[in-house]
Design a protein around this motif. Structure first.
Motif, PDB file in Angstrom:
ATOM      1  N   SER A 274       0.750  -1.073  -0.057  1.00 43.27           N
ATOM      2  CA  SER A 274      -0.231  -0.110   0.005  1.00 43.27           C
ATOM      3  C   SER A 274       0.707   1.029  -0.074  1.00 43.27           C
ATOM      4  O   SER A 274       2.145   1.389   0.911  1.00 43.27           O
ATOM      5  N   TYR A 275       0.802   2.250  -1.073  1.00 41.41           N
ATOM      6  CA  TYR A 275       1.184   3.278  -0.861  1.00 41.41           C
ATOM      7  C   TYR A 275       1.156   4.113   0.387  1.00 41.41           C
ATOM      8  O   TYR A 275       2.318   4.939   0.979  1.00 41.41           O
ATOM      9  N   ALA A 276      -0.148   4.094   0.776  1.00 38.12           N
ATOM     10  CA  ALA A 276      -0.374   4.783   2.091  1.00 38.12           C
ATOM     11  C   ALA A 276       0.367   4.513   3.213  1.00 38.12           C
ATOM     12  O   ALA A 276       0.908   5.149   3.809  1.00 38.12           O
ATOM     13  N   SER A 327       1.687   9.225  -0.893  1.00 41.65           N
ATOM     14  CA  SER A 327       0.013   9.258  -0.274  1.00 41.65           C
ATOM     15  C   SER A 327      -0.624   9.893  -1.448  1.00 41.65           C
ATOM     16  O   SER A 327      -2.007   9.424  -1.613  1.00 41.65           O
ATOM     17  N   ASP A 330      -1.357   6.850  -3.636  1.00 45.04           N
ATOM     18  CA  ASP A 330      -2.391   6.124  -3.162  1.00 45.04           C
ATOM     19  C   ASP A 330      -3.669   6.205  -3.648  1.00 45.04           C
ATOM     20  O   ASP A 330      -4.519   5.765  -3.760  1.00 45.04           O
TER      21      ASP A 330
END
Length: 502
Positions: A274-276, A327, A330
């Protein structure tokens, strides 16, 4: 002789004008930022109810400019002390237009003339199936508004009409321009999700070496712009704020180094999918290092003796900007695909609502994280610092942009469902053109080129006009003319179908 020695030069006065500032409250910045989605609401009511911008006439362009440029300019100048009043006036205008009888005649479709066989084949090709990704109208409005506000602020900050609390803070605190810098990076991250999504849709994996090579192609023009800006600032003895990024570093270097680092971090997705999650991990680790070592003191107070210490703000704040970019990426993974779940058999309306609810949930999550990071009573009590690009700064930027995107998405969902219900490419393109401002589309198309032109014009104005001595009326005249030049350039490039890739 003594009076000359004690009288500061104009360059010193300019530097002092943007130095040692402490910003303003987060709530006021939110009120100013809210002007953009409220303008989008008014624009959408005019278009959806009255078909005001179709066809796009000189009057349509003028109103488009007044709304999407003029209102944002007012929010940071004449209405800077009363952004809520400006929002109320815009909402009142939207309610008035909505109350008018809808323009039914413009909605009646005229029978299309029969096309010759060769034209019919071209039309059939243009009316192909829908792709995996789509350019959502609300994303165009969000990015266009962000670019316009950025362009306004980089010149307006040099005039006394622009409130000092909106200018970049020295070390601790929040301001509109601090939000603008972070938003620019977040927005770039949203768009950067596109190649990753295409790669996933085609079920292929790009080798790291190729990703790095491609990223360097994107980086080199930005790094070249950074060098040109550095040489011009030093060569022209231009006023500069050293504690912003350092002696040699500037924002173009930050933007230029992002693509290769993102390419490297993409490999980490195998561990953290996950990019977040990756952005949060990076932000938290950076904050822990700031708090548990001498790094914070080094960035804020060490003498400038070598290349690293001379540019320590730009180099170390890059970590925070990288977290903001990830972020944004994401968010892009969520808003760019045609559907959150490609295998879903639910209707277009249900998928549209799902996207809006998902964005609202993420907005709440990021806002809660910012609250618990910065609140003194229930949280960690950390203070935002754009100079450090620390964790609270990163969370503030991401939360604010997530809320803004959700607000734009809500406007889209209410007024332009036709875009989401389109069954083939041509119908979607027509619906997209109907649902988006021509000016904002033009800014989006050549965003970086227009931003570069804005920087050049800002330098030209500062070299030729004593901005500290200019009154209110003259300031507004200069800013309107400056934005008119930028807008005319953007729309002109769009009319002639020119895309400048930097």
């Amino acid at each position: 002789m003594s009076s000359n020695a004690t009288t500061p030069s104009y360059k010193q006065l300019k530097e002092e004008f943007v130095s040692n500032l402490s910003g303003g409250p987060v709530s006021e910045i939110a009120h100013v930022c809210a002007v953009a989605p409220v303008v989008a609401l008014l624009w959408s009511v005019l278009q959806a109810r009255q078909s005001f911008f179709k066809p796009y006439t000189i009057l349509g362009f003028s109103v488009d400019f007044l709304l999407n440029v003029g209102a944002l300019l007012l929010s940071v100048t004449l209405y800077s002390s009363a952004p809520l009043l400006l929002n109320v006036l815009l909402l009142t205008a939207a309610a008035f237009v909505y109350a008018l009888p809808p323009n039914v005649s413009s909605r009646k479709r005229k029978p299309k003339p029969k096309l010759p066989p060769n034209a019919q084949s071209k039309t059939a090709a243009a009316s192909g199936p829908l792709g995996v990704l789509s350019i959502k109208p609300f994303l165009t409005h969000y990015r266009g508004n962000m670019l316009i506000v950025t362009c306004i602020c980089i010149l307006a900050v040099d005039f006394r009409l622009f409130p000092r609390r909106f200018a970049k803070v020295e070390t601790w605190g929040t301001s509109l321009m601090d939000m603008g810098v972070g938003s620019f990076v977040f927005s770039a991250g949203v768009v950067a999700a596109r190649p990753v999504l295409k790669e996933r849709a085609e079920n292929r994996t790009t080798p790291l070496a190729y990703r790095l090579l491609t990223s360097m192609r994107h980086s080199l023009p930005l790094l070249a712009l950074g060098i040109v800006r550095l040489l011009s600032v030093k060569g022209l003895d231009y006023a500069e704020h050293v504690t912003e990024y350092g002696v040699h570093w500037n924002f173009f270097f930050t933007l230029g180094f992002l693509p290769p680092f993102v390419a490297l971090f993409q490999s980490a997705l195998k561990v953290i999918p996950s990019y977040a999650g990756l952005a949060l991990l990076l932000g938290v680790l950076y904050q822990l290092v700031l708090e548990s070592t001498d790094l914070k003191a080094y960035i804020l107070a060490s003498p400038r003796t070598d290349l690293l210490s001379m540019n320590r703000e730009g180099i170390f704040s890059f970590i925070g900007y990288l977290a903001i970019f990830l972020s944004g990426q994401d968010t892009g993974m969520m808003v760019l695909p045609r559907s959150l779940n490609p295998r879903s058999t639910s209707s277009a309306g249900a998928q549209r609502t799902t996207l809006l609810l998902t964005m609202a949930v993420w907005s709440f999550v990021w806002t809660a994280l910012y609250y618990f990071c910065s609140d003194y009573t229930y949280g960690a009590g950390l203070t935002v610092s754009r100079r450090l690009a620390n964790l609270p700064y990163m969370l503030w930027v991401v939360a604010s942009n997530s809320v803004l995107l959700s607000a734009f998405c809500l406007v889209d969902t209410i007024f332009f469902p036709a875009f989401y219900n389109a069954q083939e490419a041509r119908a979607e393109k027509e619906a997209y053109d109907t649902a988006t401002s021509r000016i904002l589309r033009a800014y989006n198309r050549n965003g970086l080129a227009i931003f570069l032109l804005a920087n050049l014009l800002t330098g030209l104005v500062n070299m030729t006009v004593p901005t500290l001595d200019v009154g209110r009326a003259a300031t507004m005249g200069i800013l309107v003319a400056y934005m008119a030049i930028l807008t005319a350039t953007a729309v002109g490039l769009d009319v002639y179908n020119i895309s400048i890739k930097l």
